[in-house]
Design an enzyme around this catalytic site. Structure first.
Site, PDB file in Angstrom:
ATOM      1  N   ILE A   1       0.827  -1.206   0.000  1.00  0.00           N
ATOM      2  CA  ILE A   1       0.000   0.000   0.000  1.00  0.00           C
ATOM      3  C   ILE A   1       0.869   1.267   0.000  1.00  0.00           C
ATOM      4  O   ILE A   1       0.530   2.275  -0.617  1.00  0.00           O
ATOM      5  CB  ILE A   1      -0.986   0.001   1.201  1.00  0.00           C
ATOM      6  CG1 ILE A   1      -2.139   0.982   0.971  1.00  0.00           C
ATOM      7  CG2 ILE A   1      -0.288   0.293   2.505  1.00  0.00           C
ATOM      8  CD1 ILE A   1      -3.123   0.532  -0.053  1.00  0.00           C
TER       9      ILE A   1
ATOM     10  N   LYS B   1      -5.924   2.467   7.385  1.00  0.00           N
ATOM     11  CA  LYS B   1      -7.070   1.785   7.974  1.00  0.00           C
ATOM     12  C   LYS B   1      -6.781   0.290   8.136  1.00  0.00           C
ATOM     13  O   LYS B   1      -6.046  -0.251   7.327  1.00  0.00           O
ATOM     14  CB  LYS B   1      -8.310   1.991   7.106  1.00  0.00           C
ATOM     15  CG  LYS B   1      -8.266   1.241   5.748  1.00  0.00           C
ATOM     16  CD  LYS B   1      -8.836  -0.146   5.798  1.00  0.00           C
ATOM     17  CE  LYS B   1      -8.438  -0.960   4.605  1.00  0.00           C
ATOM     18  NZ  LYS B   1      -8.873  -2.355   4.636  1.00  0.00           N
TER      19      LYS B   1
ATOM     20  N   ASP C   1     -11.424  -7.229   6.523  1.00  0.00           N
ATOM     21  CA  ASP C   1     -10.339  -6.371   6.020  1.00  0.00           C
ATOM     22  C   ASP C   1     -10.827  -5.555   4.819  1.00  0.00           C
ATOM     23  O   ASP C   1     -10.720  -4.327   4.827  1.00  0.00           O
ATOM     24  CB  ASP C   1      -9.105  -7.207   5.680  1.00  0.00           C
ATOM     25  CG  ASP C   1      -7.953  -6.341   5.191  1.00  0.00           C
ATOM     26  OD1 ASP C   1      -7.278  -5.709   6.021  1.00  0.00           O
ATOM     27  OD2 ASP C   1      -7.758  -6.262   3.954  1.00  0.00           O
TER      28      ASP C   1
END
Lengths: 325, 325
Positions: free
Chosen positions: A24, A103, A181
């Site tokens: 990410i 997150k 998730d």
């Protein structure tokens, strides 16, 4: 929350340390930091020492080493797995840094509450970056629903875990969230667009016999009596073959229908495409973070995590077939 | 939180409506209201219409009926099952009443967050009455630990569900908390006495094959690195035969040991009984509620509920033998 101290340096761009150099960070954070031009990526933390693709900025093995070597850093972006976010966030806040957290912002609600308290005590900006909310289509949907009566919401979030998380055993280990998730992204959109809060009434959670977290979860949520929101259902599935679906269908009392599709990046109103923007959510996150620092403010939201924990608390846990990659 | 409006009537005792006339209301609330003499029990709500033992005060079938018939009531005590507490609390707050809620204050964290927000908006006193905290031995333990370094805490909360909850199927139904129904009392004491917050690291939850909530739960909690608290374990068991145990053993770094036993009513320091008071927790609750109203303040704490939800979120769920009464 308004902070008493200004959050930006008086000269030059604020300097940012990126902690955790996984997929990410490389796919989203580094390009967004470059594209927005609001922060100087000054250092990265990579426990394995691999800093390829970061443009040669200094690389450290731990955040503690980075803070010691570069005490003047203004802000941190925490992109590690969830289990260590709480400790790193508290460490950064106590060192006087502003913090952006990927997150979910913490592994548990107790950690989440502590992070919020620590940010307030440290008087630093904290952004819990629920990235799916930062799509323009989500903001457009929120505005359209602000004065509406929502009759029903149906969340369908079905993807193939073998395609999107190949071999990532941690996602099925205790605390790994399983199908929540991706599902928590839908809940972060839901809580952003609805005109009233909703509460989990029931849930069914399917856990593979050889794993610890749900591979499928079905939730029913309702608002308080009298609130302008009816029933909300969510179907989270990690075993979807063929077409992948990340959609939220919203029907209002006046008979119109909003469809947020493709993870919240597109909005269809009564069957007609109303908005389809390229995926710019991470650029919007960094603009928001910069703005919060400028304003001496924070944006801390635990609601998506609340809904997941509530589903685990009131849900019926069922054992299903073992899962193998 | 300080409220801008005074919370007590200018003449006479504040009037109280008791909502939910089950075992806890009859065994604890009504005697405590009488013994403290700080409130006038003005009405009760009993859905089945049975108000025996309330001294002949008006009895209503719903809180809404009570609020309509007696609009001048000052406060409510919500003693219903958890599932309906949120709706009743919000209804009472919106009618301008101060509210005391039995533990747990809500069925989910989303409801809990909403209740706190509604109390703030209504500018009324809200007390989340975690009753086990109101034992004098708990306050004594808190003071002794305020400046201590806690090396370890071992919670042992083992009781026979057949003896204490005979035939109460709701406790094993989804959302019924199972062994966390008593266990949350231990967690309410833990969060009251420790000098630093703790976070659930792992949990094991055993659910009978024919039920939906845990009959046994084992938790491991830890504080943040550097905090003056070591490892905390909890063993909650609903199948305890023979001696029943509700104890918390605390060891400090200076080698001393505190034992809170009998549900927090007795304190033993290094093996020597230091405090054993008769069970006066509900009288203390009503004194605290009265004081909060006088001060225009609230006492809202979600931490015990956070820890239970966290255990459900990160725990390993295991199916065990079917349970029959």
């Amino acid at each position: 929350m308004t902070l008493p101290t200004p959050g930006l340096p008086t000269t030059g761009l604020p300097t940012l340390g990126l902690v955790g150099l996984g997929k990410i960070a490389r796919d989203q954070h580094i390009p967004a930091i470059a594209a927005t031009g609001l922060f100087e990526l000054a250092a990265v933390v990579s426990p394995d020492g691999d800093s390829a693709g970061t443009g040669g900025v200094p690389c450290f093995r731990s955040q503690a080493e980075m803070l010691a070597a570069l005490p003047g850093l203004d802000a941190m972006a925490i992109c590690t797995p969830p289990a260590v976010r709480h400790g790193l966030t508290v460490e950064a806040l106590r060192a006087g840094k502003h913090v952006l957290i990927e997150k979910p912002p913490a592994a548990t609600l107790s950690e989440m509450q502590d992070i919020a308290a620590q940010a307030q005590a440290a008087r630093r900006t904290l952004l819990t970056a629920w990235h799916s909310r930062f799509n323009p289509a989500v903001e457009e949907a929120r505005q359209r629903l602000a004065d509406a009566t929502v009759r029903s919401v149906a969340i369908t979030w079905k993807e193939d875990v073998r395609r999107w998380h190949p071999g990532q055993d941690w996602i099925f280990a205790a605390g790994g969230f399983g199908v929540f998730d991706p599902g928590i992204n839908a809940l972060s959109i839901l809580t952003a667009v609805l005109p009233a809060p909703v509460f989990v009434r029931s849930a069914e959670l399917h856990v593979p016999a050889n794993r610890d977290t749900p591979i499928r979860a079905m939730l029913e949520m309702r608002a308080a009596p009298g609130a302008p929101v009816g029933v909300v259902t969510a179907d989270f599935d990690f075993l979807q073959q063929g077409e992948q679906t990340w959609s939220i269908a919203i029907e209002t009392a006046d008979g119109s229908r909003l469809d947020l599709t493709h993870g919240g990046t597109r909005l269809i109103v009564d069957g007609v495409p109303a908005m389809a923007e390229p995926d710019s959510e991470y650029q919007r996150i960094y603009r928001h973070f910069h703005r919060l620092m400028l304003d001496g403010a924070s944006d801390i939201d635990a609601r998506p995590l609340h809904l997941v924990a509530d589903a685990c608390l009131v849900g019926r846990w069922r054992t299903t077939d073992a899962f193998h990659w």
